[in-house]
Write a protein that holds these residues in place. Sequence first.
Motif, mmCIF file in Angstrom:
data_model
loop_
_atom_site.group_PDB
_atom_site.id
_atom_site.type_symbol
_atom_site.label_atom_id
_atom_site.label_comp_id
_atom_site.label_asym_id
_atom_site.label_seq_id
_atom_site.Cartn_x
_atom_site.Cartn_y
_atom_site.Cartn_z
ATOM 1 N N GLY A 44 0.015 11.755 4.102
ATOM 2 C CA GLY A 44 -0.148 10.963 5.316
ATOM 3 C C GLY A 44 -1.212 9.881 5.233
ATOM 4 N N ARG A 45 -1.746 9.683 4.045
ATOM 5 C CA ARG A 45 -2.777 8.655 3.896
ATOM 6 C C ARG A 45 -2.303 7.578 2.939
ATOM 7 N N ASN A 46 -3.123 6.547 2.802
ATOM 8 C CA ASN A 46 -2.816 5.518 1.822
ATOM 9 C C ASN A 46 -3.463 5.869 0.487
ATOM 10 N N VAL A 47 -2.945 5.250 -0.546
ATOM 11 C CA VAL A 47 -3.492 5.484 -1.879
ATOM 12 C C VAL A 47 -3.951 4.147 -2.462
ATOM 13 N N ILE A 74 -7.466 6.678 -5.488
ATOM 14 C CA ILE A 74 -8.478 7.072 -4.507
ATOM 15 C C ILE A 74 -7.822 7.174 -3.125
ATOM 16 N N LEU A 75 -8.480 7.950 -2.279
ATOM 17 C CA LEU A 75 -7.979 8.166 -0.922
ATOM 18 C C LEU A 75 -8.354 6.989 -0.034
ATOM 19 N N VAL A 76 -7.381 6.481 0.706
ATOM 20 C CA VAL A 76 -7.610 5.351 1.600
ATOM 21 C C VAL A 76 -7.079 5.726 2.982
ATOM 22 N N GLU A 77 -7.738 5.233 4.018
ATOM 23 C CA GLU A 77 -7.313 5.557 5.384
ATOM 24 C C GLU A 77 -5.832 5.202 5.594
ATOM 25 N N ALA A 78 -5.180 5.962 6.471
ATOM 26 C CA ALA A 78 -3.780 5.698 6.773
ATOM 27 C C ALA A 78 -3.650 4.303 7.361
ATOM 28 N N ARG A 79 -2.635 3.575 6.909
ATOM 29 C CA ARG A 79 -2.336 2.255 7.455
ATOM 30 C C ARG A 79 -3.530 1.314 7.430
ATOM 31 N N GLY A 80 -4.379 1.475 6.407
ATOM 32 C CA GLY A 80 -5.560 0.627 6.312
ATOM 33 C C GLY A 80 -5.922 0.377 4.869
ATOM 34 N N LYS A 81 -7.097 -0.187 4.675
ATOM 35 C CA LYS A 81 -7.532 -0.531 3.325
ATOM 36 C C LYS A 81 -8.873 0.101 2.984
ATOM 37 N N ALA A 120 -13.918 -2.710 -7.843
ATOM 38 C CA ALA A 120 -13.076 -2.951 -6.669
ATOM 39 C C ALA A 120 -11.930 -1.938 -6.670
ATOM 40 N N GLN A 121 -11.213 -1.882 -5.567
ATOM 41 C CA GLN A 121 -10.017 -1.051 -5.501
ATOM 42 C C GLN A 121 -8.934 -1.827 -4.786
ATOM 43 N N THR A 122 -7.698 -1.494 -5.076
ATOM 44 C CA THR A 122 -6.574 -2.134 -4.397
ATOM 45 C C THR A 122 -5.652 -1.047 -3.855
ATOM 46 N N VAL A 123 -5.230 -1.234 -2.622
ATOM 47 C CA VAL A 123 -4.282 -0.299 -2.010
ATOM 48 C C VAL A 123 -2.901 -0.570 -2.610
ATOM 49 N N VAL A 124 -2.233 0.489 -3.035
ATOM 50 C CA VAL A 124 -0.974 0.308 -3.777
ATOM 51 C C VAL A 124 0.188 1.065 -3.116
#
Length: 340
Positions: A52-55, A23-30, A133-137
């Motif tokens: 350029g975003r987080n995953v 899933i798409l996550v904000e850059a440098r965030g959760k 839930a989701q986890t930034v990886v």
Amino acid sequence: MTNGPSATTRAARTYLARGWAPILVEARGKRPLLSRWPESRLGEGDLENFEGRNVGLLLGSASEGLVDVDCDWPEAAELARELLPSTALVHGRPSSPHCHWWYRAPGARTAVFRVEPVFTRKTTIVELRGAGAQTVVPPSVHPSGETLRWERWGEPATVDCAELKTAVARLAIAAVLVVRGWRAEDATSIVRCPAAVVERSVERDLLPLAPIRAWLGLEQETSMQRPECSARSTGGQLVLGRASPLTEAVLLRLGGVLGAANLLGLSLHEGRQPCPFHEGQGGRSFQVTGHAWRCWAGCGQGNAIHLAATALGKTYREARDQLAGELHLLSRNHPPLARR
Ligand SMILES: [Zn+2]
């Protein structure tokens, strides 16, 4: 994997290929970027959006039963090797290695193990994160600026969800014992024998019994159906070394970090924002989550009283006493706390 313009795009493609739901996550965030992220199922055509975003990875059935044990306390991450089932999928970041342990545990629900928010450390010791839930990886960038990385990149071990939850509960208790001065070997060996933990607790006032019993599955849960892990046990709060009644009263009356901010004349809100102690508008170092706050640049972290102590340049105890006086006086329309 290195961080670069297309690193998260390439990673998301790899995750898709492994049968997991990125899933798409904000850059440098959760924070997930799509409002309906729990239902989102991205495909090949969405990959360029990761640029350029987080995953993040959706946990549970969306990703073939994938779950993540998130060790928030460094003590928990250190003990994980001893107390969690072994697995070939682990990630972390330079300052916090091997803090996420991955498994395939169909049916596992999220369970959070925490202590009361009266210590300078994070309230969450360790969390079993499951469906919903989701986890930034990796190779996402952590709010601290560090790049996440896979330390083991193999198959996640398939484990029984009830057994995994018990292991996480034991890990949480062992971490608390280590924080209280126990040697890691002693902490890991005693939590393998729940009866011993309970016995010692009775004997020496080691830890409060109610949450320990619940965490170790010594009561209530045993009567519930375990196979599908439907027992509504979602971790719980461990009262670590009781706070004084005055501290408890102050924290209760403040009702969280925002209550203290209000008294202090600090304009704060839930979530990420500029740090009131070191940065101006546009900054993103500061985070408020209910009863806890943190400046990722190092100004500090803690509960509402720690916020007052930091703002006023006082010790925790001095800040608590001043807040106690102020809360009592507020009903007589006294001006808000003056900053020194
Ligand atoms: Zn700061």
